[in-house]
Structures are given as C-alpha cells and as structure tokens.
Design an enzyme around this catalytic site. Structure first.
Site, PDB file in Angstrom:
ATOM      1  N   LEU A 194       0.731  -1.006   0.076  1.00 33.85           N
ATOM      2  CA  LEU A 194       0.048   0.049   0.105  1.00 33.85           C
ATOM      3  C   LEU A 194       0.932   1.307   0.182  1.00 33.85           C
ATOM      4  CD1 LEU A 194      -2.594   1.396   0.320  1.00 33.85           C
ATOM      5  CD2 LEU A 194      -2.625   1.113   2.908  1.00 33.85           C
ATOM      6  N   GLU A 209       1.605  -0.078   9.848  1.00 32.73           N
ATOM      7  CA  GLU A 209       0.005  -0.299   9.875  1.00 32.73           C
ATOM      8  C   GLU A 209      -0.658   0.830  10.416  1.00 32.73           C
ATOM      9  OE1 GLU A 209      -1.452  -4.255  10.018  1.00 32.73           O
ATOM     10  OE2 GLU A 209       0.598  -5.097   9.523  1.00 32.73           O
TER      11      GLU A 209
HETATM   12  C1  LIG Z   1       9.647  -1.942   8.931  1.00 37.70           C
HETATM   13  C2  LIG Z   1       8.467  -1.286   8.147  1.00 37.70           C
HETATM   14  C3  LIG Z   1       7.446  -2.231   7.607  1.00 37.70           C
HETATM   15  C4  LIG Z   1       6.498  -1.906   6.874  1.00 37.70           C
HETATM   16  N1  LIG Z   1       5.611  -2.652   6.397  1.00 37.70           N
HETATM   17  C5  LIG Z   1       4.825  -2.187   5.316  1.00 37.70           C
HETATM   18  C6  LIG Z   1       4.053  -3.116   4.418  1.00 37.70           C
HETATM   19  O1  LIG Z   1       4.070  -4.292   4.559  1.00 37.70           O
HETATM   20  N2  LIG Z   1       2.999  -2.722   3.627  1.00 37.70           N
HETATM   21  C7  LIG Z   1       2.945  -1.389   3.626  1.00 37.70           C
HETATM   22  O2  LIG Z   1       2.100  -1.140   2.852  1.00 37.70           O
HETATM   23  N3  LIG Z   1       3.557  -0.388   4.363  1.00 37.70           N
HETATM   24  C8  LIG Z   1       4.432  -0.887   5.318  1.00 37.70           C
HETATM   25  N4  LIG Z   1       5.158   0.044   5.810  1.00 37.70           N
HETATM   26  C9  LIG Z   1       4.874   1.547   5.898  1.00 37.70           C
HETATM   27  C10 LIG Z   1       4.163   2.065   7.119  1.00 37.70           C
HETATM   28  O3  LIG Z   1       2.891   1.547   7.164  1.00 37.70           O
HETATM   29  C11 LIG Z   1       4.408   3.505   7.016  1.00 37.70           C
HETATM   30  O4  LIG Z   1       5.711   3.844   7.143  1.00 37.70           O
HETATM   31  C12 LIG Z   1       3.435   4.311   7.940  1.00 37.70           C
HETATM   32  O5  LIG Z   1       2.336   4.112   7.626  1.00 37.70           O
HETATM   33  C13 LIG Z   1       3.835   5.875   8.325  1.00 37.70           C
HETATM   34  O6  LIG Z   1       3.951   6.281   6.800  1.00 37.70           O
HETATM   35  P1  LIG Z   1       5.302   7.213   6.526  1.00 37.70           P
HETATM   36  O7  LIG Z   1       6.297   6.510   7.119  1.00 37.70           O
HETATM   37  O8  LIG Z   1       5.183   7.747   5.103  1.00 37.70           O
HETATM   38  O9  LIG Z   1       5.232   8.549   7.528  1.00 37.70           O
HETATM   39  P2  LIG Z   1       4.383   9.923   7.333  1.00 37.70           P
HETATM   40  O10 LIG Z   1       3.120   9.597   6.712  1.00 37.70           O
HETATM   41  O11 LIG Z   1       5.363  10.793   6.372  1.00 37.70           O
HETATM   42  O12 LIG Z   1       4.339  10.439   8.755  1.00 37.70           O
HETATM   43  C14 LIG Z   1       5.622  11.096   9.338  1.00 37.70           C
HETATM   44  C15 LIG Z   1       4.865  11.688  10.655  1.00 37.70           C
HETATM   45  O13 LIG Z   1       3.755  12.428  10.470  1.00 37.70           O
HETATM   46  C16 LIG Z   1       2.612  12.078  11.176  1.00 37.70           C
HETATM   47  N5  LIG Z   1       1.458  12.398  10.442  1.00 37.70           N
HETATM   48  C17 LIG Z   1       1.120  12.455   9.199  1.00 37.70           C
HETATM   49  N6  LIG Z   1      -0.072  12.787   8.854  1.00 37.70           N
HETATM   50  C18 LIG Z   1      -0.512  13.248  10.010  1.00 37.70           C
HETATM   51  C19 LIG Z   1      -1.628  13.878  10.398  1.00 37.70           C
HETATM   52  N7  LIG Z   1      -2.559  14.071   9.685  1.00 37.70           N
HETATM   53  N8  LIG Z   1      -1.878  14.242  11.720  1.00 37.70           N
HETATM   54  C20 LIG Z   1      -0.891  14.051  12.784  1.00 37.70           C
HETATM   55  N9  LIG Z   1       0.245  13.464  12.475  1.00 37.70           N
HETATM   56  C21 LIG Z   1       0.383  13.124  11.064  1.00 37.70           C
HETATM   57  C22 LIG Z   1       2.881  10.668  11.274  1.00 37.70           C
HETATM   58  O14 LIG Z   1       1.891  10.187  12.329  1.00 37.70           O
HETATM   59  C23 LIG Z   1       4.403  10.290  11.650  1.00 37.70           C
HETATM   60  O15 LIG Z   1       4.653  10.715  12.723  1.00 37.70           O
HETATM   61  C24 LIG Z   1       6.229  -0.513   6.811  1.00 37.70           C
HETATM   62  C25 LIG Z   1       7.271   0.381   7.424  1.00 37.70           C
HETATM   63  C26 LIG Z   1       8.301  -0.061   8.224  1.00 37.70           C
HETATM   64  C27 LIG Z   1       9.183   0.881   8.632  1.00 37.70           C
END
Ligand SMILES: Cc1cc2nc3c(=O)[nH]c(=O)nc-3n(C[C@H](O)[C@H](O)[C@H](O)COP(=O)(O)OP(=O)(O)OC[C@H]3O[C@@H](n4cnc5c(N)ncnc54)[C@H](O)[C@@H]3O)c2cc1C
Length: 379
Positions: free
Chosen positions: A125, A363
C-alpha cells in the site's frame, strides 16, 4: 461476560508456545544480527497452520478464530518478533483480503497456497508519497482489454523481496480520489515486476522490507480483487485486522521483556540484596504488568470484534495504539532494570526495545490510530 479462553484456544496457546520456545527463541538473537530471513521458521510455522490461522480449512487455513490468531502471534513474537511480523502480514494483510473479497477462482489460485504456507505473501500500500496519506497513490493500473498495465513503486513492504504473491493497490481512475483505487494480486516472476531497495532497519532485523517496482507490468484483469474502485475500502478493512496482529506482536514483545526483567531483578544483587526487594523496582514491574494485561485485553477485544462485527476499526486502533505504547515503555523499563547490562547485546532486552519501536509506526502510526478513535467520537 466470560474472559476465559476456550479449550481449543488454550490448546493452541500451549502448542504455539512450545513451538516458539523450542524452534524460534534459540535463533532470535542470531538472525537479528545476521539479518538472514528465517525461511525455516516460516516453514515450521506453516506446518502448524500459523500462516492462515483464521482462514477456513477449505481454503488452506487452520479454520480458527481471530482470538486464536492473536494468541498465536503473541506467542510467536514473545520468542521472535521478526517471525511475528512475517506471519502477521501473511495472515492479516494477505490472506484476509483474499478470504473476504476474493472470488472462488482467486481463493483457489492465491489463497490456498498462501494460507497453507506453501507460498508467502506481502501487502503493498505504502509509496514514497503515500504513507499516512495512503489514498495519495501514484501507482497506476490502466485497463487494456483483458489486462491491466501497472506502473509505479511501493516502499517499505514487509516480505517484499521474498514474497511469491503480492496484494497491492493502484489507481484505476484518478478523478475519483480514494474511490478510484483498486486492489490486485500479482505473482513473483511477472515480467517488469521486481523487488527494489532493501531497508536496513532498527529492529525486526531479519524480516525483509523492500520496495516493489512495477515497470509496464501486464497482469490479467482476473487478478483484480473486488470491484474497480473498491481498493481503498479493501485496504482499510484489511488494516483493521492487521492492527490486531501488530497489537498481538507488541504484547508478545512486552511479555518477553517483562519476564526477563522479573528474572533479572531477582538475581541481581546490589546493597547486599536482590534489586527486586527495592520498592522503586517493584513499582516499575507493577506498572509493566498492568500495561501488559490491559494491552492483551484490548487486543482480545479487537479480535473478538473482528470475528463478530462487520467492522472493528475503533477496537483495532485502540488495541494497536495502547499495546504499541505499552511495549515501548515496558521494553524501555526492562532495560532500566538491567542497568548497563540492559544496554549490551549479551542480554535480549535491547533487542526487544528495538523490535517494539516499529509497532508504533507500521500499519498506521500512533497518530493515525488516534485519528480513527477521535473521528468515531466526533461523527
Ligand atoms: C519496517 C516497516 C515495515 C512496513 N511494512 C509495510 C508493509 O508491509 N506494507 C505497507 O504498505 N507499508 C508498510 N510500511 C509502511 C508504514 O505503514 C508507513 O511507514 C507508515 O504508515 C507511516 O507512513 P510514512 O512512513 O510515510 O510516514 P508519514 O506519513 O510521512 O508520517 C510522518 C509523521 O507525521 C505524522 N502524521 C502524518 N499525517 C498526520 C496527520 N494528519 N496528523 C498528525 N500526524 C500526522 C505521522 O504520524 C508520523 O509521525 C512499513 C514500514 C516500516 C518502517
């Protein structure tokens, strides 16, 4: 209200605990260091039905309920959090959407091998510009006759480089926003489809985590799961279940940390007595246990809701948020109780601390879970 596990669930807990103690725990520190994907762990877990716990036997699974699933992931993660997430992704993020939204042909082709553990799956995703804002997808799926042509890149995909099958999401109609996203299955080896950059992570080090790259990939239209435009709904429904798996993973890690902290506090002597005799340590242990038990109850509550209700978004969000924060705090305090010995790799608590941290992020971050909970109050 009955808080007792059923006899079947108790039997499962014992079986998975014995398996995890014997087969997973002895290798957990080694694979954390080597970053080697634990193929054998997955194979043995599959033999016990742990790749598709809540999938009906007809479709290759163990035919159990979601509380059993939470129990299994807790026990596995207590011994090896890396194996916990590998299984959680296959169960909740791959088998579950196929079970719920797939047609019989797709269940036959994709679900049976995945739920029985002959194959392993991943869920794509997240993209570089679609993290928390998951609807902001860039990957496209353009219909051409009986096929879709896929272009784009997913990142941070657990099991990405080892998966035989990926469930992924792509835009089929950009003008419709989140209602223009569709869900697909794709098999390893499809021309133009490959795993990209592999991440080097803080914790759960032996779980694969990579990009998925799609370059003019042609897949049959029959690989679309659900209707065109239903993808975002499928993703959100799927994550409701996935968050239960991650909450259970957090509970398992926290339990391992508590057990180590209790044992260490009883044998470490300072000022002529075990440190467990100091009230400061006892209060830390009491706080740990309180959080652990509350986290497990919320997790079981969400698992029960998954089994009996149409949606369990709020229950799952509360379970994951609470259990993840609890695991971070409990593993932090377990290091504190070990003093300097907690900071070195000879003792396992530093690994638990690193492994626990991701449960607050994947997630849906803690902030996302709070959004889900708050929006249910304000609607
Ligand atoms: C080890 C690992 C395994 C993973 N496995 C999968 C997988 O199998 N499949 C998959 O699809 N994804 C996977 N992910 C992705 C994971 O789900 C995302 O990293 C996570 O959802 C956060 O997205 P981002 O890293 O882009 O952070 P961002 O969305 O850039 O967020 C950065 C910060 O801003 C905050 N933030 C963003 N928007 C808001 C808001 N509106 N209000 C308040 N705070 C906000 C967030 O909470 C966070 O603290 C994985 C990630 C990791 C690190």
């Amino acid at each position: 209200m009955d808080f007792k596990l059923t006899e079947e669930q108790e039997v499962l807990r014992k079986m998975v605990k014995d398996f995890a103690e014997k087969e997973l725990k002895p290798n957990a520190a080694r694979i954390d260091k080597s970053h080697e994907f634990p193929v054998d762990n997955v194979k043995k877990a599959a033999e016990l039905g742990l790749m598709g716990v809540a999938v009906p036997e007809q479709w290759g699974g163990a035919g159990m309920d979601y509380v059993s699933y939470a129990i299994a992931i807790e026990e596995v993660s207590r011994a090896c959090a890396t194996t916990g997430v590998i299984l959680s992704v296959n169960n909740s993020l791959v088998c579950d959407p196929l079970k719920t939204f797939g047609n019989d042909m797709q269940k036959e082709k994709f679900l049976i091998p995945l739920a029985s553990g002959r194959k392993i799956g991943c869920f794509g995703l997240t993209e570089p510009n679609a993290g928390t804002d998951a609807a902001n997808q860039s990957t496209t799926a353009v219909r051409k006759g009986d096929e879709y042509i896929i272009n784009g890149t997913k990142n941070f995909i657990t099991n990405g480089s080892v998966a035989d099958t990926a469930i992924f999401f792509a835009i089929t109609d950009r003008s419709k926003g989140s209602k223009g996203i569709s869900c697909f299955a794709i098999e390893k080896g499809t021309p133009g489809f490959r795993a990209g950059k592999e991440e080097d992570k803080l914790g759960i080090c032996a779980s694969a985590c990579s990009e998925l790259v799609f370059e003019n990939v042609r897949i049959p239209a029959a690989n679309r799961i659900g209707a065109e435009g239903e993808g975002f709904k499928i993703a959100m429904y799927t994550l409701d279940g996935g968050r239960i798996g991650i909450a259970a993973q957090a509970v398992g890690i926290a339990r391992a940390a508590e057990e180590e902290a209790v044992a260490y506090s009883k044998q470490r002597v300072q000022f002529g007595q075990p440190i467990s005799s100091f009230q400061g340590i006892q209060w830390m242990l009491a706080e740990m246990h309180l959080k652990l038990e509350a986290a497990r109850l919320l997790t079981f509550n969400a698992a029960w809701a998954r089994q009996h209700k149409d949606r369990c978004s709020v229950e799952s969000a509360m379970a994951k948020l609470f259990a993840a924060e609890a695991a971070t705090k409990i593993t932090h305090d377990a290091i504190q109780i070990h003093g300097g010995y907690g900071y070195v790799k000879e003792y396992p608590v530093e690994r638990f601390y690193r492994d626990a941290r991701i449960t607050e992020i994947y997630e849906g971050t803690n902030e996302v879970q709070k959004m889900v909970i708050a929006s249910s109050l304000l609607k």
